[in-house]
Design a protein around this motif. Structure first.
Motif, PDB file in Angstrom:
ATOM      1  N   VAL A 203       0.816  -1.216   0.000  1.00  9.30           N
ATOM      2  CA  VAL A 203       0.000   0.000   0.000  1.00  9.30           C
ATOM      3  C   VAL A 203       0.843   1.257   0.000  1.00  9.30           C
ATOM      4  N   ILE A 204       1.831   1.324   0.912  1.00 13.21           N
ATOM      5  CA  ILE A 204       2.574   2.575   1.028  1.00 13.21           C
ATOM      6  C   ILE A 204       3.700   2.573   0.010  1.00 13.21           C
ATOM      7  N   ASN A 205       3.331   2.815  -1.240  1.00  9.82           N
ATOM      8  CA  ASN A 205       4.330   3.023  -2.284  1.00  9.82           C
ATOM      9  C   ASN A 205       3.808   4.104  -3.215  1.00  9.82           C
ATOM     10  N   SER A 206       4.708   4.658  -3.984  1.00  8.00           N
ATOM     11  CA  SER A 206       4.359   5.829  -4.801  1.00  8.00           C
ATOM     12  C   SER A 206       3.171   5.541  -5.706  1.00  8.00           C
ATOM     13  N   GLU A 207       3.161   4.353  -6.292  1.00  9.98           N
ATOM     14  CA  GLU A 207       2.154   4.051  -7.303  1.00  9.98           C
ATOM     15  C   GLU A 207       0.749   3.983  -6.675  1.00  9.98           C
ATOM     16  N   THR A 208       0.622   3.200  -5.591  1.00 16.38           N
ATOM     17  CA  THR A 208      -0.705   3.012  -4.990  1.00 16.38           C
ATOM     18  C   THR A 208      -1.256   4.312  -4.420  1.00 16.38           C
ATOM     19  N   LEU A 209      -0.417   5.049  -3.706  1.00 16.38           N
ATOM     20  CA  LEU A 209      -0.908   6.282  -3.082  1.00 16.38           C
ATOM     21  C   LEU A 209      -1.209   7.341  -4.131  1.00 16.38           C
ATOM     22  N   SER A 210      -0.403   7.406  -5.199  1.00 16.97           N
ATOM     23  CA  SER A 210      -0.689   8.372  -6.268  1.00 16.97           C
ATOM     24  C   SER A 210      -2.049   8.065  -6.885  1.00 16.97           C
TER      25      SER A 210
ATOM     26  N   LEU B 149      -4.567   6.465  -5.369  1.00 14.41           N
ATOM     27  CA  LEU B 149      -5.626   6.715  -4.387  1.00 14.41           C
ATOM     28  C   LEU B 149      -5.964   8.201  -4.300  1.00 14.41           C
ATOM     29  N   TYR B 150      -4.927   9.045  -4.271  1.00 15.94           N
ATOM     30  CA  TYR B 150      -5.177  10.477  -4.097  1.00 15.94           C
ATOM     31  C   TYR B 150      -5.233  11.221  -5.406  1.00 15.94           C
ATOM     32  N   ASP B 151      -4.983  10.526  -6.514  1.00 17.35           N
ATOM     33  CA  ASP B 151      -5.083  11.106  -7.837  1.00 17.35           C
ATOM     34  C   ASP B 151      -4.161  12.306  -7.969  1.00 17.35           C
ATOM     35  N   THR B 152      -2.984  12.211  -7.403  1.00 20.77           N
ATOM     36  CA  THR B 152      -1.997  13.277  -7.476  1.00 20.77           C
ATOM     37  C   THR B 152      -0.637  12.625  -7.261  1.00 20.77           C
ATOM     38  N   PRO B 153       0.406  13.175  -7.874  1.00 25.41           N
ATOM     39  CA  PRO B 153       1.707  12.496  -7.746  1.00 25.41           C
ATOM     40  C   PRO B 153       2.202  12.490  -6.301  1.00 25.41           C
TER      41      PRO B 153
ATOM     42  N   GLY C 182       4.935  14.803  -1.329  1.00 20.73           N
ATOM     43  CA  GLY C 182       4.202  15.164  -2.532  1.00 20.73           C
ATOM     44  C   GLY C 182       2.952  15.946  -2.194  1.00 20.73           C
ATOM     45  N   ASP C 183       1.945  15.251  -1.751  1.00 15.53           N
ATOM     46  CA  ASP C 183       0.686  15.904  -1.426  1.00 15.53           C
ATOM     47  C   ASP C 183       0.868  16.734  -0.159  1.00 15.53           C
ATOM     48  N   PRO C 184       0.443  18.008  -0.197  1.00 22.04           N
ATOM     49  CA  PRO C 184       0.572  18.813   1.019  1.00 22.04           C
ATOM     50  C   PRO C 184      -0.221  18.218   2.187  1.00 22.04           C
ATOM     51  N   GLU C 185      -1.157  17.347   1.892  1.00 19.53           N
ATOM     52  CA  GLU C 185      -1.970  16.756   2.950  1.00 19.53           C
ATOM     53  C   GLU C 185      -1.428  15.399   3.390  1.00 19.53           C
ATOM     54  N   ALA C 186      -0.290  15.006   2.831  1.00 18.41           N
ATOM     55  CA  ALA C 186       0.188  13.653   3.097  1.00 18.41           C
ATOM     56  C   ALA C 186       0.781  13.536   4.500  1.00 18.41           C
ATOM     57  N   PRO C 187       0.869  12.325   5.020  1.00 20.85           N
ATOM     58  CA  PRO C 187       1.245  12.126   6.410  1.00 20.85           C
ATOM     59  C   PRO C 187       2.585  12.690   6.802  1.00 20.85           C
ATOM     60  N   SER C 188       3.509  12.838   5.837  1.00 16.62           N
ATOM     61  CA  SER C 188       4.818  13.332   6.232  1.00 16.62           C
ATOM     62  C   SER C 188       4.717  14.724   6.836  1.00 16.62           C
ATOM     63  N   HIS C 189       3.650  15.421   6.511  1.00 19.77           N
ATOM     64  CA  HIS C 189       3.506  16.778   7.032  1.00 19.77           C
ATOM     65  C   HIS C 189       2.723  16.810   8.325  1.00 19.77           C
TER      66      HIS C 189
END
Lengths: 320, 308
Positions: free
Chosen positions: A274-281, A283-287, A302-309
């Motif tokens: 699940v936690i890989n670039s392809e699946t999450l991109s 799911l969220y329809d954004t790189p 990538g996504d400003p809303e992603a967990p890293s933030h």
């Protein structure tokens, strides 16, 4: 975030789980539950959502969510802030209705599961001035919903009351809270409160535990220790655990599966799936890019809303 | 304070304790005062314990203040003042209950605005009713600041019936109410009707506040409702013990206050409040001293351990 990632590596977790939590459970349990094996195909899921959607007014929180939690599994529910992770737990509890699809909890409608369901809500902490002992809070998990008033000296003449007391002592021992269970809960630390609340959720021997951000507002050593504790309980007691989290790293090594929620659905599978670039991109329809640090930690970029933030939640505290 | 003591001695309090006690119970009105006071203290203690735990002291105070226009309005309309206090306090409880409590609970945010408004409106309409009544409302002081004179047998009967009803309902909902107070989210998830309990509790609090106001007056209910519970909860964190201790303290404070008021010329409200406050201050000081000693003991032990 970088500082946090560098400060801890996978080895720390092992160390924490050994030092922080005495593993006395298997000794105390007369019949240790069998280790979890891959569930047979005909086993009914503890928790199952199918084509589920929640809307508040015109706002769709999420839709087309299909997830399931099997017996004995330790599953994390992940996703960015505001995506409705807690809402998913509340639906399972029967506190929020679905606007489409179905939800089944322990083979029944949400809200009907009763005693077989343990729940730990998201919270900051108990009020410092609350003059009630930790053990009393744990006891509420056993009989708090029964009408009436506790009678004094009930343990002297009621076998049921004695059995309940034994179970309370057992769960307090299990979470390692024996030292401070007699102290007012407002005076113990956040990590200690969290352990007492886990004990409270466990008193009734639930088959499914729903935990909403149990690691939030804990410091890093406590995050690791509580994560290890939850994993050990899930294994030893055979409890299925569905845990909402905003950071997968402290729990990654314990998880059987993760469920990642986005607005248009959810994906579930192992961490790697699940936690890989392809699946999450997708799911969220954004790189979105998932980076793996050399010690195995995952960073989502990538996504400003992603967990890293999401670590900005901890910005009020100095990083270690 | 010296004047109070002087007055006390002047009124015939001697050093002969038996004689003093005999004097105290000689008159029927005084026996009734002790009956009413005891009932009120038990109800105030039991309800106060939950009120302090739920942080609804402010609501309790407001509901008591509402009993003033209730009584004044009833007198103006020619009805029973006691009935008036109960009707007013219970109606106000329902009004406050209609406003949803914030998730954090307690008397903050919107809650306190509503409660404060109810309280101001209550005092204002009380004054209006007194003015409408026209004549000199003899008992105005008593309504506001408490009296133990002229409590009738009927009043004692009313107090005991309402008090018993309040305690019976409280005994029925005690455990889930405690759960909902400590941990509303988890209680709700375990099937406890949190919202309903909160409404029931406010209605009970309305009844209790109206009862207590018969002795302490509308404005000083706080003393008997909150101070014993706050003191007891500081003394012990065991729920059962602190509950019993609250009731014992409330009854003791009331008895001492009644005796003091009998032997002096000053109103009972003053004695209830100051004795209650005295207990609270002593307990708080003792508590913080104990914590300091414990902390010192602990750090001393640690440094010894390090030295060894």
């Amino acid at each position: 975030m970088r500082a946090r990632l560098l400060a801890m590596n996978a080895g720390d977790f092992e160390q924490q789980s050994v030092v922080g939590i005495p593993s006395t459970v298997s000794r105390q349990n007369p019949t240790p539950p069998s280790p979890p094996s891959p569930p047979p195909a005909d086993v009914r899921p503890m928790l199952e959502f199918s084509q589920a959607a929640v809307r508040f007014g015109y706002r769709t929180v999420w839709s087309d969510v299909n997830v399931s939690v099997m017996p004995g599994e330790f599953v994390a529910i992940l996703g960015p802030n505001g995506v409705g992770k807690s809402t998913l737990i509340k639906v399972a509890l029967g506190l929020v209705p679905l606007s489409a699809g179905t939800a089944t909890v322990l083979g029944a409608e949400p809200g009907q599961a009763g005693r077989d369901l343990g729940y730990l809500p998201q919270r900051r902490s108990f009020d410092q001035g609350l003059r009630v002992r930790g053990i009393d809070v744990v006891r509420l998990g056993a009989d708090g919903d029964r009408w009436g008033t506790p009678l004094p000296f009930a343990r002297r003449w009621s076998a049921q009351s004695r059995a309940q007391q034994e179970r309370i002592d057992e769960v307090i021992e299990m979470v390692g809270a024996g030292q401070y269970a007699e102290r007012p809960i407002g005076e113990v630390s956040g990590g200690e409160q969290q352990r007492l609340l886990i004990a409270q959720a466990l008193v009734r021997r639930p088959k499914l535990l729903l935990l909403d951000e149990p690691l939030d507002s804990l410091d890093l050593p406590n995050q690791a220790a509580v994560a290890a504790l939850i994993s050990r309980i899930s294994r030893d007691e055979g409890v299925a655990v569905a845990m909402v989290a905003h950071d997968v790293n402290p729990i990654m090594s314990y998880l059987d599966r993760v469920i990642y929620i986005g607005q248009g659905g959810a994906v579930s599978g192992t961490v790697e799936q699940v936690i890989n670039s392809e699946t999450l991109s997708r799911l969220y329809d954004t790189p979105i890019e998932v980076l793996r640090a050399s010690d195995g930690r995952l960073v989502v970029v990538g996504d400003p809303e992603a967990p890293s933030h999401h670590s900005d939640r901890h910005s009020g505290r100095p990083l270690p | 304070m010296i004047a109070v003591v002087a007055a006390t001695v002047r009124e015939g309090l001697g050093w002969n304790l038996v004689d003093d006690m005999r004097q105290l119970f000689e008159l029927h009105f005084m026996v009734n005062a002790f009956r009413a006071g005891t009932i009120v203290a038990v109800v105030a203690g039991a309800m106060g314990w939950f009120t302090v735990l739920r942080r609804q002291s402010f609501a309790g105070h407001a509901l008591a203040v509402v009993s003033f226009p209730g009584a004044a309005g009833a007198v103006w309309l020619g009805a029973s003042a006691t009935a008036g206090t109960f009707v007013a306090s219970v109606s106000a409880a329902l009004v406050i209950a209609l406003v949803p409590r914030s998730a954090s609970g307690g008397g903050d945010g919107e809650d306190s605005a509503v409660i404060g408004t109810v309280q101001a409106l209550a005092l204002a309409s009380g004054v209006l009713f007194v003015s409408l009544y026209g004549g000199f409302l003899n008992s105005l002081n008593g309504l506001l600041f408490g009296t133990f004179l002229g409590i009738t047998d009927d009043q004692v009967t009313t107090l005991i019936i309402v008090g018993a009803a309040v305690l019976a309902v409280l005994a029925g909902i005690g455990r889930p109410l405690f759960f909902a107070t400590i941990d509303a989210d988890v209680a709700q998830a375990s099937g406890v009707p949190v919202r309903m309990l909160s409404v029931v509790f406010l209605v009970l609090l309305g009844c209790a506040a109206a009862e207590v106001s018969q002795i302490t007056g509308s404005l000083l209910v706080f003393a008997l409702l909150v101070l014993p519970a706050a003191s007891a909860q500081r003394l012990t964190s065991r729920p059962g013990s602190s509950f019993v201790l609250t009731i014992v303290l409330a009854v003791a404070i009331t008895w001492v206050a009644l005796a003091a008021a009998y032997f002096s010329v000053h109103p009972i409200g003053f004695f209830v409040t100051t004795i209650g406050l005295g207990v609270f201050v002593v307990v708080t000081v003792a508590q913080s001293a104990k914590v300091r000693i414990q902390r010192r003991g602990r750090s001393g032990f640690t440094s010894q351990g390090l030295a060894a």
